[in-house]
Design a protein around this motif. Structure first.
Motif, mmCIF file in Angstrom:
data_model
loop_
_atom_site.group_PDB
_atom_site.id
_atom_site.type_symbol
_atom_site.label_atom_id
_atom_site.label_comp_id
_atom_site.label_asym_id
_atom_site.label_seq_id
_atom_site.Cartn_x
_atom_site.Cartn_y
_atom_site.Cartn_z
ATOM 1 N N THR A 1 0.806 -1.223 0.000
ATOM 2 C CA THR A 1 0.000 0.000 0.000
ATOM 3 C C THR A 1 0.835 1.267 0.000
ATOM 4 O OG1 THR A 1 -0.197 -0.180 2.410
ATOM 5 C CG2 THR A 1 -2.018 -1.042 1.093
ATOM 6 N N VAL A 2 2.020 1.245 0.645
ATOM 7 C CA VAL A 2 2.762 2.502 0.727
ATOM 8 C C VAL A 2 4.272 2.353 0.645
ATOM 9 C CG1 VAL A 2 2.885 2.548 3.262
ATOM 10 C CG2 VAL A 2 2.923 4.692 1.986
ATOM 11 N N ILE A 3 4.877 1.311 1.228
ATOM 12 C CA ILE A 3 6.343 1.289 1.332
ATOM 13 C C ILE A 3 6.985 1.144 -0.047
ATOM 14 C CG2 ILE A 3 8.346 0.059 2.226
ATOM 15 C CD1 ILE A 3 6.711 -0.676 4.693
ATOM 16 N N GLN A 4 6.808 0.001 -0.682
ATOM 17 C CA GLN A 4 7.471 -0.251 -1.961
ATOM 18 C C GLN A 4 6.874 0.594 -3.076
ATOM 19 O OE1 GLN A 4 9.967 -2.208 -1.511
ATOM 20 N NE2 GLN A 4 10.697 -2.993 -3.462
ATOM 21 N N THR A 5 5.558 0.602 -3.145
ATOM 22 C CA THR A 5 4.900 1.362 -4.211
ATOM 23 C C THR A 5 5.080 2.869 -4.013
ATOM 24 O OG1 THR A 5 2.854 1.096 -2.940
ATOM 25 C CG2 THR A 5 3.187 -0.389 -4.807
ATOM 26 N N GLY A 6 5.129 3.314 -2.738
ATOM 27 C CA GLY A 6 5.361 4.732 -2.475
ATOM 28 C C GLY A 6 6.744 5.171 -2.921
ATOM 29 N N VAL A 7 7.744 4.325 -2.671
ATOM 30 C CA VAL A 7 9.104 4.637 -3.120
ATOM 31 C C VAL A 7 9.171 4.642 -4.650
ATOM 32 C CG1 VAL A 7 11.490 3.824 -3.168
ATOM 33 C CG2 VAL A 7 10.217 3.793 -1.026
ATOM 34 N N ILE A 8 8.524 3.659 -5.270
ATOM 35 C CA ILE A 8 8.497 3.624 -6.747
ATOM 36 C C ILE A 8 7.904 4.917 -7.298
ATOM 37 C CG2 ILE A 8 7.417 2.496 -8.741
ATOM 38 C CD1 ILE A 8 7.631 -0.157 -7.140
ATOM 39 N N ALA A 9 6.802 5.354 -6.703
ATOM 40 C CA ALA A 9 6.161 6.591 -7.160
ATOM 41 C C ALA A 9 7.053 7.801 -6.928
ATOM 42 C CB ALA A 9 4.821 6.770 -6.439
ATOM 43 N N ALA A 10 7.661 7.898 -5.732
ATOM 44 C CA ALA A 10 8.511 9.047 -5.413
ATOM 45 C C ALA A 10 9.715 9.126 -6.331
ATOM 46 C CB ALA A 10 8.965 8.968 -3.952
ATOM 47 N N VAL A 11 10.349 7.983 -6.586
ATOM 48 C CA VAL A 11 11.525 7.975 -7.468
ATOM 49 C C VAL A 11 11.107 8.276 -8.911
ATOM 50 C CG1 VAL A 11 13.403 6.561 -8.371
ATOM 51 C CG2 VAL A 11 12.809 6.436 -5.955
ATOM 52 N N GLY B 1 15.462 -1.724 -9.886
ATOM 53 C CA GLY B 1 15.713 -2.677 -8.814
ATOM 54 C C GLY B 1 14.567 -2.776 -7.829
ATOM 55 N N ILE B 2 13.937 -1.649 -7.536
ATOM 56 C CA ILE B 2 12.823 -1.645 -6.583
ATOM 57 C C ILE B 2 11.620 -2.376 -7.164
ATOM 58 C CG2 ILE B 2 11.263 -0.160 -5.259
ATOM 59 C CD1 ILE B 2 13.524 2.004 -5.435
ATOM 60 N N ILE B 3 11.343 -2.153 -8.438
ATOM 61 C CA ILE B 3 10.233 -2.833 -9.105
ATOM 62 C C ILE B 3 10.491 -4.329 -9.182
ATOM 63 C CG2 ILE B 3 9.121 -3.128 -11.372
ATOM 64 C CD1 ILE B 3 9.407 -0.030 -11.683
ATOM 65 N N LEU B 4 11.718 -4.711 -9.545
ATOM 66 C CA LEU B 4 12.084 -6.119 -9.621
ATOM 67 C C LEU B 4 11.828 -6.819 -8.291
ATOM 68 C CD1 LEU B 4 15.341 -7.568 -11.187
ATOM 69 C CD2 LEU B 4 14.649 -8.236 -8.900
ATOM 70 N N SER B 5 12.200 -6.177 -7.181
ATOM 71 C CA SER B 5 12.193 -6.834 -5.873
ATOM 72 C C SER B 5 10.808 -6.960 -5.254
ATOM 73 C CB SER B 5 13.115 -6.068 -4.916
ATOM 74 O OG SER B 5 14.418 -5.967 -5.430
ATOM 75 N N GLY B 6 10.056 -5.870 -5.258
ATOM 76 C CA GLY B 6 8.811 -5.825 -4.492
ATOM 77 C C GLY B 6 7.798 -6.881 -4.869
ATOM 78 N N ALA B 7 7.680 -7.168 -6.162
ATOM 79 C CA ALA B 7 6.659 -8.115 -6.619
ATOM 80 C C ALA B 7 6.865 -9.503 -6.031
ATOM 81 C CB ALA B 7 6.662 -8.185 -8.144
ATOM 82 N N ARG B 8 8.107 -9.854 -5.669
ATOM 83 C CA ARG B 8 8.375 -11.175 -5.096
ATOM 84 C C ARG B 8 7.722 -11.333 -3.736
ATOM 85 N NH1 ARG B 8 10.604 -9.823 -9.968
ATOM 86 N NH2 ARG B 8 11.951 -11.504 -10.739
ATOM 87 N N GLY C 1 0.004 13.569 -3.606
ATOM 88 C CA GLY C 1 1.094 13.941 -2.722
ATOM 89 C C GLY C 1 2.326 14.450 -3.446
ATOM 90 N N SER C 2 3.115 15.210 -2.693
ATOM 91 C CA SER C 2 4.387 15.689 -3.215
ATOM 92 C C SER C 2 5.489 14.708 -2.862
ATOM 93 C CB SER C 2 4.714 17.057 -2.598
ATOM 94 O OG SER C 2 4.971 16.912 -1.209
ATOM 95 N N TYR C 3 6.669 14.966 -3.364
ATOM 96 C CA TYR C 3 7.824 14.113 -3.067
ATOM 97 C C TYR C 3 8.008 13.999 -1.553
ATOM 98 C CZ TYR C 3 12.676 12.472 -3.252
ATOM 99 O OH TYR C 3 13.831 11.741 -3.099
ATOM 100 N N GLY C 4 7.974 15.133 -0.844
ATOM 101 C CA GLY C 4 8.183 15.121 0.603
ATOM 102 C C GLY C 4 7.111 14.363 1.345
ATOM 103 N N GLU C 5 5.868 14.478 0.911
ATOM 104 C CA GLU C 5 4.784 13.774 1.580
ATOM 105 C C GLU C 5 4.922 12.264 1.394
ATOM 106 O OE1 GLU C 5 1.465 15.668 -0.193
ATOM 107 O OE2 GLU C 5 1.289 17.195 1.368
ATOM 108 N N LEU C 6 5.263 11.840 0.190
ATOM 109 C CA LEU C 6 5.473 10.408 -0.039
ATOM 110 C C LEU C 6 6.609 9.889 0.834
ATOM 111 C CD1 LEU C 6 5.105 10.189 -3.921
ATOM 112 C CD2 LEU C 6 3.592 9.154 -2.233
#
Length: 490
Positions: free
Chosen positions: A100-110, A341-348, A390-395
């Motif tokens: 919901t937020v950790i992996q997908t939030g980082v993907i979105a922020a990056v 790398g983040i996309i590759l990893s999270g789906a597992r 959200g903005s970069y900082g909020e994510l």
């Protein structure tokens, strides 16, 4: 369906794993967050202290966490460690937060950071360039490019782990070389003696600065709180060191490779981060003028670099406008490789949850390329939606409290398993046990407490806890719904 599925391929070597670790860690943060850190602590000495503490915490976490990755070198990584140390509920709450937020939030922020820096080269990509509005939400060209990037990288990774690791190797090695050259160039040719004198004369004078350039001196407790808040950015920049663990069944000699790649990768990144911050301090003064009149990069200083792009300001100071373009290209390479790398990893992890009957059953299937294709595209869809909010900082604030909280719980799992499974095979034992794992637990817990109770971040942290609590009823609903619908090939 099983005859149409592939199987996991052990294709990730130690070099590949190190590139995934360093590539995932070095995204956009190191090029941006030192501006906000400088405003929060106010001096060169404390800026470096923030990065040193961050490096020590990250290294302590990696060399401790390695015991779990060596015990359970399976696809799913941290989800599996939590399941084995505690139970399926705790593991699910992590997986729930991850999705919901950790992996997908980082993907979105990056992804958003990639699009913003693309705008330096191609101004059409701008948050002021609105394509259309949907209610209160404005869809900009920055969001469009971020989504296209995420979709493209997901497609590459859905075509097999070898495709994903190739991108990590190429972009990871490129960014490491480029960063090393930037540091070398800055140390040799970029030194601004006036900036050095300003930064290191009063290097321990702690103060916080607001957006108008007004300073508030910090006492001891105020400084501790400021350091904690400043570490939101530095820890974000140093995160994703654990992502390699998600790919356990795809790694050659995982019980050895995962531990080594995390230790080597975090050490490399920590050293680079410290050196690049030294370069920042040698080229630009920390204090600056945020007013519009301060149009030059030296006048704005590190604290008020335009759009927080401190690395771009440093490059521009050394090379003129050409430097800004060079840095934009470097950051685009960095963020592109990081998101791969983040996309590759999270789906597992979602694949492992579905195999346990705790997530949608189609996510437990491998496609013909031997990767969890449905999990990859599901992750992609949610990350794209997060790009719209959200903005970069909020994510960043949403992500970091949950990330560090689960790291703490996971490292505590080392102590739990030492008690409950004392005779279990441990190909690697946590370095410095019990002192180093406890060092991580104490400092990381203090960081979480600061985020939870500081007025600046309390709202985000409390929402993170609420999201975690919502995962409890979701767990029981999904367990009841899916536990008897596991794929036939299990």
């Amino acid at each position: 369906m099983s005859e149409k599925q592939g199987h996991f391929q052990r294709a990730i070597t130690l070099f590949d794993a190190v590139m995934i670790v360093t590539g995932g860690m070095i995204g956009s943060g190191i090029f941006i967050v030192s501006t906000s850190i400088a405003r929060q602590v106010g001096s060169a000495g404390w800026l470096l202290v923030v990065w040193i503490i961050t490096g020590l915490i990250t290294l302590a976490g990696a060399v401790s966490y390695g015991e779990l990755s060596a015990m359970f070198p399976k696809v799913g990584g941290q989800y599996v460690y939590l399941r084995e140390a505690y139970n399926k509920l705790v593991a699910f709450l992590y997986g729930w937060s991850l999705f919901t937020v950790i992996q997908t939030g980082v993907i979105a922020a990056v992804g958003v950071a990639f699009a913003r820096f693309t705008g330096v080269l191609f101004p059409w990509f701008s948050e002021q360039h609105v394509l259309f509005n949907v209610g209160p939400l404005a869809f900009t060209t920055v969001q469009l490019l971020a989504i296209l990037m995420i979709v493209g990288l997901t497609w590459i990774n859905a075509n097999g782990v070898r495709s994903g690791k190739l991108i990590s190797n190429v972009f990871g090695s490129t960014k490491l070389v480029a960063l090393a050259l930037l540091i070398l160039f800055g140390l040799i040719l970029g030194i601004n003696h006036e900036a050095v004198q300003i930064n290191f004369t009063g290097m321990w004078q702690a103060a916080s600065f607001n957006d108008l350039g007004q300073a508030t001196p910090l006492d001891t407790w105020g400084l501790i709180g400021a350091i904690g808040l400043a570490m939101t950015g530095s820890l974000f920049s140093s995160d994703c060191w654990n992502n390699i663990g998600f790919s356990g069944d795809e790694i050659v000699r995982p019980e050895r490779t995962i531990v080594l790649s995390m230790a080597i990768g975090t050490a490399i990144v920590t050293a680079l981060y410290l050196l690049i911050n030294v370069v920042y301090l040698l080229v630009l003064p920390i204090p600056g003028n945020p007013a519009a009149a301060a149009t030059d990069v030296v006048g704005r200083g590190i604290m008020y670099a335009t759009n927080d792009r401190v690395a771009t300001a440093v490059a521009e100071s050394m090379l003129g406008r050409t430097g800004a373009y060079v840095m934009a290209v470097l950051i685009m390479i960095s963020t592109f490789g990081a998101n791969n790398g983040i996309i590759l990893s999270g789906a597992r992890a979602y694949y492992a949850m579905a195999k346990d009957g705790l997530f949608f059953p189609p996510l437990a299937r491998l496609n013909r390329a031997g990767v969890p294709g449905v999990a990859l595209w599901t992750q992609c869809a949610w990350a794209c939606l997060l790009c719209l909010t959200g903005s970069y900082g909020e994510l960043l604030n949403y992500v970091m409290f949950s990330v560090i909280l689960f790291y703490v719980i996971t490292i505590i799992g080392i102590f739990v398993l030492r008690r409950t499974r004392p005779n279990a095979p441990r190909p690697y034992r946590a370095f410095g046990y019990p002192l180093v794992p406890m060092f991580y637990i104490v400092l990381a817990s203090a960081f979480c407490a600061i985020l939870l109770f500081s007025p600046a971040t309390a709202t985000f942290s409390q929402r993170g806890l609420l999201l975690l609590a919502l995962g409890v009823p979701v767990y029981f609903v999904l367990e009841k719904q899916f536990n008897k619908q596991l794929p036939n090939d299990q």
